[in-house]
Design an enzyme around this catalytic site. Structure first.
Site, PDB file in Angstrom:
ATOM      1  N   ASP A  95       0.855  -1.185   0.000  1.00  0.00           N
ATOM      2  CA  ASP A  95       0.000   0.000   0.000  1.00  0.00           C
ATOM      3  C   ASP A  95       0.892   1.237   0.000  1.00  0.00           C
ATOM      4  O   ASP A  95       1.667   1.439   0.939  1.00  0.00           O
ATOM      5  CB  ASP A  95      -0.832  -0.058   1.297  1.00  0.00           C
ATOM      6  CG  ASP A  95      -2.139   0.659   1.182  1.00  0.00           C
ATOM      7  OD1 ASP A  95      -2.163   1.711   0.531  1.00  0.00           O
ATOM      8  OD2 ASP A  95      -3.120   0.183   1.772  1.00  0.00           O
ATOM      9  N   ASP A 196      -2.838   4.735  -2.418  1.00  0.00           N
ATOM     10  CA  ASP A 196      -3.808   5.358  -1.527  1.00  0.00           C
ATOM     11  C   ASP A 196      -4.249   6.727  -2.070  1.00  0.00           C
ATOM     12  O   ASP A 196      -3.398   7.517  -2.502  1.00  0.00           O
ATOM     13  CB  ASP A 196      -3.108   5.543  -0.166  1.00  0.00           C
ATOM     14  CG  ASP A 196      -4.045   5.952   0.932  1.00  0.00           C
ATOM     15  OD1 ASP A 196      -4.981   5.192   1.204  1.00  0.00           O
ATOM     16  OD2 ASP A 196      -3.835   7.031   1.521  1.00  0.00           O
ATOM     17  N   GLU A 248      -6.606   3.816  -5.423  1.00  0.00           N
ATOM     18  CA  GLU A 248      -7.775   4.114  -4.600  1.00  0.00           C
ATOM     19  C   GLU A 248      -8.194   5.537  -4.922  1.00  0.00           C
ATOM     20  O   GLU A 248      -7.414   6.474  -4.765  1.00  0.00           O
ATOM     21  CB  GLU A 248      -7.451   3.988  -3.112  1.00  0.00           C
ATOM     22  CG  GLU A 248      -8.716   4.084  -2.290  1.00  0.00           C
ATOM     23  CD  GLU A 248      -8.560   4.813  -0.972  1.00  0.00           C
ATOM     24  OE1 GLU A 248      -9.435   4.666  -0.118  1.00  0.00           O
ATOM     25  OE2 GLU A 248      -7.573   5.560  -0.794  1.00  0.00           O
ATOM     26  N   HIS A 322     -10.859  -2.090   4.720  1.00  0.00           N
ATOM     27  CA  HIS A 322     -10.604  -1.620   6.084  1.00  0.00           C
ATOM     28  C   HIS A 322     -11.292  -0.290   6.389  1.00  0.00           C
ATOM     29  O   HIS A 322     -11.246   0.163   7.524  1.00  0.00           O
ATOM     30  CB  HIS A 322      -9.094  -1.471   6.276  1.00  0.00           C
ATOM     31  CG  HIS A 322      -8.519  -0.420   5.376  1.00  0.00           C
ATOM     32  ND1 HIS A 322      -8.495  -0.558   3.996  1.00  0.00           N
ATOM     33  CD2 HIS A 322      -8.006   0.806   5.643  1.00  0.00           C
ATOM     34  CE1 HIS A 322      -7.978   0.528   3.482  1.00  0.00           C
ATOM     35  NE2 HIS A 322      -7.670   1.377   4.433  1.00  0.00           N
ATOM     36  N   ASP A 323     -11.877   0.346   5.383  1.00  0.00           N
ATOM     37  CA  ASP A 323     -12.540   1.637   5.595  1.00  0.00           C
ATOM     38  C   ASP A 323     -14.055   1.531   5.580  1.00  0.00           C
ATOM     39  O   ASP A 323     -14.754   2.542   5.677  1.00  0.00           O
ATOM     40  CB  ASP A 323     -12.151   2.619   4.468  1.00  0.00           C
ATOM     41  CG  ASP A 323     -10.695   3.040   4.538  1.00  0.00           C
ATOM     42  OD1 ASP A 323     -10.128   3.050   5.641  1.00  0.00           O
ATOM     43  OD2 ASP A 323     -10.129   3.373   3.478  1.00  0.00           O
TER      44      ASP A 323
HETATM   45  C1  GLC Z   1      -7.371   5.920   2.313  1.00  0.00           C
HETATM   46  C2  GLC Z   1      -7.175   4.773   3.272  1.00  0.00           C
HETATM   47  C3  GLC Z   1      -7.672   5.199   4.613  1.00  0.00           C
HETATM   48  C4  GLC Z   1      -6.865   6.383   5.072  1.00  0.00           C
HETATM   49  C5  GLC Z   1      -6.878   7.501   4.026  1.00  0.00           C
HETATM   50  C6  GLC Z   1      -5.803   8.500   4.282  1.00  0.00           C
HETATM   51  O1  GLC Z   1      -8.689   6.221   2.106  1.00  0.00           O
HETATM   52  O2  GLC Z   1      -7.804   3.636   2.790  1.00  0.00           O
HETATM   53  O3  GLC Z   1      -7.641   4.168   5.553  1.00  0.00           O
HETATM   54  O4  GLC Z   1      -7.385   6.875   6.266  1.00  0.00           O
HETATM   55  O5  GLC Z   1      -6.644   7.016   2.729  1.00  0.00           O
HETATM   56  O6  GLC Z   1      -4.541   7.968   3.999  1.00  0.00           O
END
Ligand code: GLC
Length: 549
Positions: A95, A196, A248, A322-323
C-alpha cells in the site's frame, strides 16, 4: 501478464493474527495462516501499510517508507513472508501512501526545521489574515484542512488528519522519491501496488470552495494527476510486466477512471471507486445513515461496468475493505439469513467484470462490531465524528447508531479464527475488542462445514480461473427495473453467463428467456431450478452457464 483471472485478499495486518502476544497482529501471524489463504485460492495479498508510523491513522501516516514498523516484524520476517508466499504462488501487494506523509517523517521534520529543500516537499501557504487559514477547505476527518506553523507564520495542508501533511507533487524531487520507494519494494519482490487516495495528488489552485463544501473540486482528479501517474508508471511499476496496480480513488468520475485504468493509458491496471458504497448515506453524508438504496446501487453497478468496459478500463470489485463497515451487516441480513445473504453478495460481486477483492473475514461471514460504547472505538475518523456530530446537535444515541453503522472500526476487529477467548487472534487482550460473535462465526466452523461461506468463496475463485467468460466476458445488465433482483449477463462469442441475485429476504419472481441448456455453476440453495418464469427465495442467487457452440 493478465490479471483478469486474479483475486486479491486484503489483510489489515494489525488485526489478522498476533504471533508474539502483544495484542497486535504481525507478519509472523500472517505466515502462520498462509496455508489457509492458499486453500481459499487467492493470488495476491494486499497488506495495509506496515511501514514505520506513529499510527494515528492505522499506518496511513507513514514516517519511513522503507522500514517496517517493528510492531509488525523485521525485514527478515518480511523476506520470509515473501518466500513463503512465493511457495504458494501468492504475490504481495503493498500500500503506497503518496498523497501525504506523517508529520513525523524526516522530510517534514526537516521542513519544520526550516530547510527550504524539504519545505518544498509540502504545501505551505500564508493565511488569509491572522488566525485565518489560506482557504475554507475541510479535512476529510473533520475540521479545517490547514494547520498553523508559528515559526513560518504559514499553514500546511492536510486533507486528512493533522498529522498527515499533503505532499507537493509539483516538486519533481517529490515525484522522484516516490519512484525510488516503489523500486525499493520492487527489489524486495513486491509485485503489486495499491495507491492510496492517488487521485488527490494534483491540486487545482488553492481558492476558497465557493459552495462552502469541503474543497474537493480543487483536488479531486486534478489537472496533472494523469501526467504524474504516467511518469510514475514509466520509472517504476511499469517496468514490471508481472505487476498489478490499483488506484484508490476518492469521488473520481468515470471518465477519469477510464484514463487511470484504460489498457492503453499506461497509468494503473485498475481502480477502486466508492460510489456504490455510499448508497446508504442520507444526502451523501456518511454519518447520516439510511437503508441502502437498491435502485441506485444497481444503477451504479450497471453504469460503471458498462462504462469502463467500453474503454477497456478495469474496476476492482469489492464490498468490503478496512474503511467500510461489513457488507453482511450492511447489504445482507446477518441475523436471519447470514449464509444465504453472504453467499449472494459474494456471487453478485465476483461474477462481474474486474478484479475481485476479499477483505479478511468476509469469507467467513464476519459482521459489524456492534460496539455500544465510545471507549470501544479506536479510529481517528470515528472519534472525530463523535465530537463533531454532537456539536452539530445530533443526539448521543443517534451518534452511537451512526458509528455502529458506518465506523471503520467495524472492519478492523480481529480476525475470528475460532471460538476461544480472543478467537485465536492472540493470547493477549487485542488492541481492539474481538467481536463476541466469534463463538459462532469463525474460520474453524467454516472449514468444518462443506456448505459454509468459505467454500462458496473458494468456488467463486476457482470458477474465475476456469471460465474465460468470467474473466473477459462483456457485461450486459438484465432486469434493470426489477425492485429486488440484481441480474446481469456476461458474454463472449463462445460462452454466456447469467447471474441472478435476490437482494432481499422476501421471495420474488422474474421472467427471462432461459432454455434447458444452461448449467448451474453455483448457487446458494441446494435445490435451485432453472425456469424462464423464475421464482427466487430469500436472498437466492445463482449463476447459469451456457456454451454457445
Ligand atoms: C485511504 C485509506 C484510509 C486512510 C486515508 C488517508 O482512504 O484507505 O484508511 O485513512 O486514505 O490515507
Amino acid at each position: 501478464m493478465s490479471f483478469k483471472d486474479k483475486v486479491v485478499y486484503q489483510i489489515y495486518p494489525k488485526s489478522f493474527c498476533d504471533a508474539n502476544g502483544d495484542g497486535l497482529g504481525d507478519i509472523q501471524g500472517v505466515i502462520a495462516h498462509l496455508d489457509y489463504l492458499e486453500k481459499l485460492g487467492i493470488d495476491y495479498i494486499w497488506f495495509n501499510p506496515m511501514t514505520v508510523s506513529p499510527g494515528n491513522d492505522g499506518g496511513y501516516d507513514v514516517a519511513d517508507y522503507r522500514a517496517l514498523d517493528p510492531i509488525y516484524g523485521t525485514m527478515e520476517d518480511f523476506e520470509e513472508l515473501s518466500r513463503e508466499c512465493a511457495k504458494r504462488h501468492i504475490s504481495i501487494m503493498f500500500d503506497m501512501v503518496f498523497n501525504h506523509t506523517s508529520t513525523h517523517h524526516e522530510w517534514f521534520q526537516q521542513a519544520l526545521a526550516g530547510d527550504p529543500y524539504y519545505k518544498d516537499y509540502y504545501i505551505f501557504k500564508k493565511g488569509k489574515s491572522p488566525g485565518i487559514p489560506p482557504n475554507n477547505w475541510q479535512s476529510k476527518f473533520g475540521g479545517p484542512a490547514w494547520e498553523y506553523v508559528e515559526a513560518f507564520d504559514e499553514w500546511y495542508l492536510h486533507l486528512f488528519d493533522v498529522t498527515q501533511a499533503d505532499l507537493n507533487w509539483t516538486n519533481p524531487h517529490v515525484r522522484k522519491e516516490m519512484q525510488d520507494i516503489i523500486n525499493f519494494w520492487r527489489d524486495k519482490g513486491v509485485h503489486g501496488f495499491r495507491f492510496d487516495v492517488i487521485n488527490l495528488i494534483s491540486k487545482r489552485g488553492f481558492d476558497d470552495d465557493p459552495n462552502n463544501f469541503d474543497g474537493r473540486q480543487f483536488y479531486t482528479d486534478g489537472p496533472h494527476v494523469h501526467e504524474y501517474l504516467k511518469e510514475l508508471n514509466t520509472h517504476s511499476f511499469g517496468l514490471d510486466e508481472e505487476g498489478l496496480t490499483v488506484g484508490e480513488l476518492s469521488a473520481a468520475t468515470i471518465n477519469n477512471c477510464i484514463e487511470y485504468s484504460g489498457e492503453d493509458s499506461h497509468e494503473l491496471n485498475s481502480v477502486f471507486t466508492f460510489h456504490h458504497l455510499k448508497v446508504d448515506y442520507k444526502d451523501k453524508k456518511k454519518w447520516h445513515v439510511q437503508d441502502f438504496d437498491f435502485a441506485e446501487l444497481k444503477e451504479l453497478f450497471n453504469t460503471w461496468q458498462t462504462g469502463l468496459q467500453k474503454h477497456k478500463a478495469w474496476p476492482a470489485l469489492f464490498w468490503n475493505c478496512h474503511d467500510q463497515p461489513r457488507s453482511l451487516s450492511r447489504f445482507g441480513d446477518e441475523k436471519n439469513y447470514p449464509l444465504e445473504s453472504g453467499k449472494m453478495l459474494a456471487t453478485a460481486i465476483h461474477m462481474m467484470r474486474g478484479i475481485p477483492y476479499i477483505y479478511m473475514g468476509e469469507e467467513i461471514g464476519m459482521t459489524n462490531a456492534h460496539f455500544n460504547q465510545l471507549s470501544d472505538y479506536r479510529d481517528v475518523e470515528s472519534l472525530n465524528a463523535y465530537k463533531i456530530l454532537l456539536e452539530e446537535g445530533m443526539s448521543e444515541e443517534d451518534v452511537m447508531k451512526a458509528l455502529q453503522a458506518h465506523s471503520r472500526d467495524n472492519a478492523r476487529t480481529p480476525m475470528q479464527w475460532d471460538d476461544t477467548k480472543y478467537a485465536s487472534f492472540s493470547d493477549h487482550q487485542p488492541w481492539i475488542n474481538v467481536n463476541p460473535n466469534h463463538d459462532q462465526i469463525n474460520v474453524k466452523e467454516n472449514l468444518e462445514d462443506p456448505n459454509s461461506l468459505f467454500y462458496h468463496y473458494q468456488k467463486l475463485i476457482a470458477l474465475r480461473k476456469q471460465y474465460q467468460v468470467i474473466q473477459e466476458g462483456r457485461y450486459v445488465p438484465l432486469l434493470e427495473d426489477h425492485p429486488q433482483i440484481f441480474a446481469y449477463k456476461r458474454e463472449t462469442d463462445q460462452e454466456e453467463l447469467i447471474v441472478i441475485n435476490n437482494f432481499y429476504g422476501q421471495e420474488t419472481s422474474f421472467s427471462l428467456p432461459l432454455s434447458d441448456d444452461y448449467d448451474i455453476l453455483i448457487s446458494n440453495y441446494k435445490d435451485t431450478t432453472i425456469s424462464s418464469e423464475g421464482h427466487l427465495r430469500p436472498y437466492e442467487s445463482y449463476v447459469l452457464y451456457h456454451r454457445k457452440d
